[in-house]
Design a protein around this motif. Structure first.
Motif, PDB file in Angstrom:
ATOM      1  N   ILE A 111      15.030 -15.755  -7.389  1.00 10.59           N
ATOM      2  CA  ILE A 111      15.444 -14.444  -7.930  1.00 10.59           C
ATOM      3  C   ILE A 111      15.000 -13.517  -6.485  1.00 10.59           C
ATOM      4  CG2 ILE A 111      14.083 -12.523  -9.056  1.00 10.59           C
ATOM      5  CD1 ILE A 111      12.908 -14.869 -10.891  1.00 10.59           C
ATOM      6  N   LYS A 112      16.009 -12.618  -6.558  1.00  6.54           N
ATOM      7  CA  LYS A 112      15.855 -11.562  -5.403  1.00  6.54           C
ATOM      8  C   LYS A 112      15.100 -10.262  -5.857  1.00  6.54           C
ATOM      9  CE  LYS A 112      20.850 -12.541  -4.211  1.00  6.54           C
ATOM     10  NZ  LYS A 112      22.322 -12.207  -3.864  1.00  6.54           N
ATOM     11  N   PHE A 113      13.936 -10.296  -5.248  1.00  6.63           N
ATOM     12  CA  PHE A 113      12.868  -9.401  -5.342  1.00  6.63           C
ATOM     13  C   PHE A 113      13.241  -8.295  -4.341  1.00  6.63           C
ATOM     14  CE2 PHE A 113      10.600 -12.715  -7.892  1.00  6.63           C
ATOM     15  CZ  PHE A 113      10.654 -11.890  -9.131  1.00  6.63           C
ATOM     16  N   VAL A 114      13.452  -6.882  -4.969  1.00 11.46           N
ATOM     17  CA  VAL A 114      13.916  -5.801  -3.749  1.00 11.46           C
ATOM     18  C   VAL A 114      13.002  -4.668  -4.081  1.00 11.46           C
ATOM     19  CG1 VAL A 114      15.853  -4.497  -3.093  1.00 11.46           C
ATOM     20  CG2 VAL A 114      16.253  -6.967  -3.970  1.00 11.46           C
ATOM     21  N   VAL A 115      12.531  -3.984  -2.842  1.00 12.88           N
ATOM     22  CA  VAL A 115      12.117  -2.794  -3.043  1.00 12.88           C
ATOM     23  C   VAL A 115      13.189  -1.818  -3.110  1.00 12.88           C
ATOM     24  CG1 VAL A 115      10.443  -1.018  -1.977  1.00 12.88           C
ATOM     25  CG2 VAL A 115      10.088  -3.633  -1.823  1.00 12.88           C
ATOM     26  N   ALA A 116      13.156  -0.928  -4.282  1.00 13.42           N
ATOM     27  CA  ALA A 116      14.386   0.094  -4.664  1.00 13.42           C
ATOM     28  C   ALA A 116      13.893   1.358  -5.148  1.00 13.42           C
ATOM     29  CB  ALA A 116      15.498  -0.566  -5.167  1.00 13.42           C
ATOM     30  N   ASP A 117      14.308   2.350  -5.067  1.00 17.84           N
ATOM     31  CA  ASP A 117      14.244   3.638  -5.903  1.00 17.84           C
ATOM     32  C   ASP A 117      15.320   3.763  -6.939  1.00 17.84           C
ATOM     33  OD1 ASP A 117      13.947   6.190  -6.777  1.00 17.84           O
ATOM     34  OD2 ASP A 117      13.560   6.948  -4.888  1.00 17.84           O
ATOM     35  N   LEU A 118      14.852   3.777  -8.118  1.00 12.93           N
ATOM     36  CA  LEU A 118      15.524   3.973  -9.347  1.00 12.93           C
ATOM     37  C   LEU A 118      16.690   5.138  -9.027  1.00 12.93           C
ATOM     38  CD1 LEU A 118      16.701   3.393 -12.315  1.00 12.93           C
ATOM     39  CD2 LEU A 118      15.118   4.885 -12.958  1.00 12.93           C
ATOM     40  N   PHE A 119      16.682   5.973  -8.362  1.00  7.20           N
ATOM     41  CA  PHE A 119      17.385   7.289  -8.133  1.00  7.20           C
ATOM     42  C   PHE A 119      18.043   7.284  -6.828  1.00  7.20           C
ATOM     43  CE2 PHE A 119      13.639   8.725 -10.730  1.00  7.20           C
ATOM     44  CZ  PHE A 119      14.216   9.033 -11.916  1.00  7.20           C
ATOM     45  N   GLU A 136       5.981  -7.589  -3.220  1.00  8.33           N
ATOM     46  CA  GLU A 136       5.497  -8.638  -2.435  1.00  8.33           C
ATOM     47  C   GLU A 136       4.645  -9.589  -3.424  1.00  8.33           C
ATOM     48  OE1 GLU A 136       2.178  -9.245   1.267  1.00  8.33           O
ATOM     49  OE2 GLU A 136       2.829  -7.304   0.785  1.00  8.33           O
ATOM     50  N   TRP A 137       4.085  -9.071  -4.234  1.00 10.38           N
ATOM     51  CA  TRP A 137       3.075  -9.822  -5.218  1.00 10.38           C
ATOM     52  C   TRP A 137       4.040 -10.731  -5.945  1.00 10.38           C
ATOM     53  CZ3 TRP A 137      -1.245  -6.844  -8.187  1.00 10.38           C
ATOM     54  CH2 TRP A 137      -2.133  -7.711  -8.853  1.00 10.38           C
ATOM     55  N   ALA A 138       5.270 -10.244  -6.549  1.00 12.69           N
ATOM     56  CA  ALA A 138       6.221 -10.989  -7.371  1.00 12.69           C
ATOM     57  C   ALA A 138       6.532 -12.138  -6.480  1.00 12.69           C
ATOM     58  CB  ALA A 138       7.066 -10.021  -7.734  1.00 12.69           C
ATOM     59  N   ARG A 139       7.132 -11.842  -5.387  1.00 11.77           N
ATOM     60  CA  ARG A 139       7.661 -13.076  -4.530  1.00 11.77           C
ATOM     61  C   ARG A 139       6.619 -13.938  -4.427  1.00 11.77           C
ATOM     62  NH1 ARG A 139       9.763  -8.634   0.169  1.00 11.77           N
ATOM     63  NH2 ARG A 139      11.811  -8.204  -0.926  1.00 11.77           N
ATOM     64  N   ARG A 140       5.431 -13.704  -4.044  1.00 16.74           N
ATOM     65  CA  ARG A 140       4.448 -14.769  -3.940  1.00 16.74           C
ATOM     66  C   ARG A 140       4.425 -15.565  -5.447  1.00 16.74           C
ATOM     67  NH1 ARG A 140       1.217 -10.859  -1.712  1.00 16.74           N
ATOM     68  NH2 ARG A 140      -0.109 -10.991  -3.583  1.00 16.74           N
ATOM     69  N   LEU A 141       4.353 -15.038  -6.407  1.00 14.71           N
ATOM     70  CA  LEU A 141       4.148 -15.612  -7.757  1.00 14.71           C
ATOM     71  C   LEU A 141       5.387 -16.569  -8.141  1.00 14.71           C
ATOM     72  CD1 LEU A 141       2.697 -12.591  -9.990  1.00 14.71           C
ATOM     73  CD2 LEU A 141       1.460 -14.783  -9.399  1.00 14.71           C
ATOM     74  N   HIS A 142       6.688 -16.087  -7.530  1.00  8.06           N
ATOM     75  CA  HIS A 142       7.896 -16.674  -8.151  1.00  8.06           C
ATOM     76  C   HIS A 142       8.588 -17.181  -6.872  1.00  8.06           C
ATOM     77  CE1 HIS A 142       6.952 -15.016 -11.681  1.00  8.06           C
ATOM     78  NE2 HIS A 142       6.935 -13.802 -11.457  1.00  8.06           N
ATOM     79  N   PHE A 197      13.970  -5.394  -9.325  1.00 11.80           N
ATOM     80  CA  PHE A 197      13.504  -4.348  -8.292  1.00 11.80           C
ATOM     81  C   PHE A 197      12.355  -3.365  -8.776  1.00 11.80           C
ATOM     82  CE2 PHE A 197      16.353  -1.509 -10.584  1.00 11.80           C
ATOM     83  CZ  PHE A 197      15.847  -0.227 -10.574  1.00 11.80           C
ATOM     84  N   ASP A 198      11.450  -2.849  -7.926  1.00 16.07           N
ATOM     85  CA  ASP A 198      10.555  -1.859  -8.128  1.00 16.07           C
ATOM     86  C   ASP A 198      10.074  -1.007  -7.080  1.00 16.07           C
ATOM     87  OD1 ASP A 198       7.911  -2.595 -10.507  1.00 16.07           O
ATOM     88  OD2 ASP A 198       7.513  -1.058  -8.772  1.00 16.07           O
ATOM     89  N   ILE A 199       9.767   0.079  -7.259  1.00 18.17           N
ATOM     90  CA  ILE A 199       9.722   1.054  -6.266  1.00 18.17           C
ATOM     91  C   ILE A 199       8.403   0.665  -5.338  1.00 18.17           C
ATOM     92  CG2 ILE A 199       8.133   2.798  -7.580  1.00 18.17           C
ATOM     93  CD1 ILE A 199       9.952   5.076  -6.171  1.00 18.17           C
ATOM     94  N   SER A 200       7.409  -0.231  -6.050  1.00 17.32           N
ATOM     95  CA  SER A 200       6.358  -0.487  -5.258  1.00 17.32           C
ATOM     96  C   SER A 200       6.426  -1.588  -4.450  1.00 17.32           C
ATOM     97  CB  SER A 200       5.079  -0.854  -6.348  1.00 17.32           C
ATOM     98  OG  SER A 200       4.053  -1.458  -5.857  1.00 17.32           O
ATOM     99  N   GLY A 204      12.263  -1.743 -12.720  1.00 19.36           N
ATOM    100  CA  GLY A 204      10.823  -1.693 -12.498  1.00 19.36           C
ATOM    101  C   GLY A 204      10.172  -3.076 -12.835  1.00 19.36           C
ATOM    102  N   CYS A 205      10.456  -4.264 -11.968  1.00 20.11           N
ATOM    103  CA  CYS A 205       9.936  -5.435 -12.462  1.00 20.11           C
ATOM    104  C   CYS A 205       8.771  -5.811 -12.339  1.00 20.11           C
ATOM    105  CB  CYS A 205      10.873  -6.236 -11.596  1.00 20.11           C
ATOM    106  SG  CYS A 205      10.572  -6.384  -9.729  1.00 20.11           S
ATOM    107  N   GLY A 206       7.783  -4.996 -11.840  1.00 21.92           N
ATOM    108  CA  GLY A 206       6.578  -5.324 -11.631  1.00 21.92           C
ATOM    109  C   GLY A 206       6.179  -6.523 -11.003  1.00 21.92           C
ATOM    110  N   LEU A 207       5.439  -7.562 -11.700  1.00 19.68           N
ATOM    111  CA  LEU A 207       5.181  -8.814 -11.147  1.00 19.68           C
ATOM    112  C   LEU A 207       6.075  -9.753 -11.463  1.00 19.68           C
ATOM    113  CD1 LEU A 207       1.447  -8.848 -11.431  1.00 19.68           C
ATOM    114  CD2 LEU A 207       2.582  -7.906  -9.563  1.00 19.68           C
TER     115      LEU A 207
END
Length: 224
Positions: free
Chosen positions: A113-121, A102-108, A94-97, A74-77
């Motif tokens: 860092i591999k930013f991934v959209v994923a569902d915890l479950f 997308e916002w985190a990728r722009r910031l960093h 990762f984050d479900i959002s 649930g990494c958020g930004l």
């Protein structure tokens, strides 16, 4: 008062309640990020800096990555992910959002860092017991209490066997204290479920936040 004039924490609770009432306990995260429209001040936890309790833990334990793998739940930004990256971890976050990712990728974008959209479950299968360090900061507490055991089990499944570590930062409460509102704090009894997943507690600290009145936090480390 219009929705956009609400205090960000109150607006967050309002959005969460609307989605939970519809039976969607996870959809409100992306709705909140979308409504924020690039303004991090409308996200209560998005300070654009690492969590201060995580920083305290890292200083206290001399946390170093040494090129080990880390997963941020649930990494958020992405500020905590960036903190681990700067400590020389190879970070997946990762984050479900999709909006948050997308916002985190722009910031960093200058990092690997591999930013991934994923569902915890429903995470990628290759993440099962795959990470040297798993970091959970404030992602258990906003999810409904009836999901708590399932959430803890899912997070525990990411920790490498053998020898992986998990760090949890959360609002804390006494075992006999009833949680009354979002975010729902965790008790030591709640946290004991990590032990049922084969994780041994090796560090525990309690600190107070800077709210008025102060709210206590638990900072806990586990090892598999």
């Amino acid at each position: 008062m219009a929705d956009e004039e609400l205090d960000p924490r109150e607006r967050t609770k309002q959005i969460a309640a609307e989605f939970i009432e519809k039976g969607d306990a996870l959809g409100w995260f992306d709705a909140l990020y979308r409504e924020a429209a690039g303004d991090n001040e409308r996200i209560p936890w998005a300070d654009l800096e690492p969590n201060k309790f995580l920083r305290h833990f890292a200083e206290k334990t001399n946390l170093q990555g040494h090129n080990r793998t880390a997963l941020v739940v649930g990494c958020g930004l992405g500020d905590d992910a960036r903190f681990l990256h700067d400590l020389n971890f190879r970070v997946t976050a990762f984050d479900i959002s999709p909006t948050a990712i997308e916002w985190a990728r722009r910031l960093h974008d200058e990092t690997d860092i591999k930013f991934v959209v994923a569902d915890l479950f429903d995470p990628p299968q290759e993440w099962y017991q795959a990470f040297d360090l798993v970091l959970e900061v404030y992602t258990i507490q906003p999810l409904p209490l009836e999901m708590r055991a399932k959430v803890i089990d899912a997070i525990a499944n990411f920790v490498k066997f053998p020898g992986g570590n998990l760090v949890v930062v959360t609002r804390g409460r006494e075992d006999e204290e009833e949680p009354t509102e979002l975010p729902w704090p965790l008790s030591r009894n709640d946290l004991s479920r990590f032990a049922a997943n084969g994780l041994r507690q090796i560090y525990f600290a309690e600190m107070l936040g800077d709210e008025e009145p102060p709210i206590k936090r638990f900072i806990v480390e586990y090892e598999r």
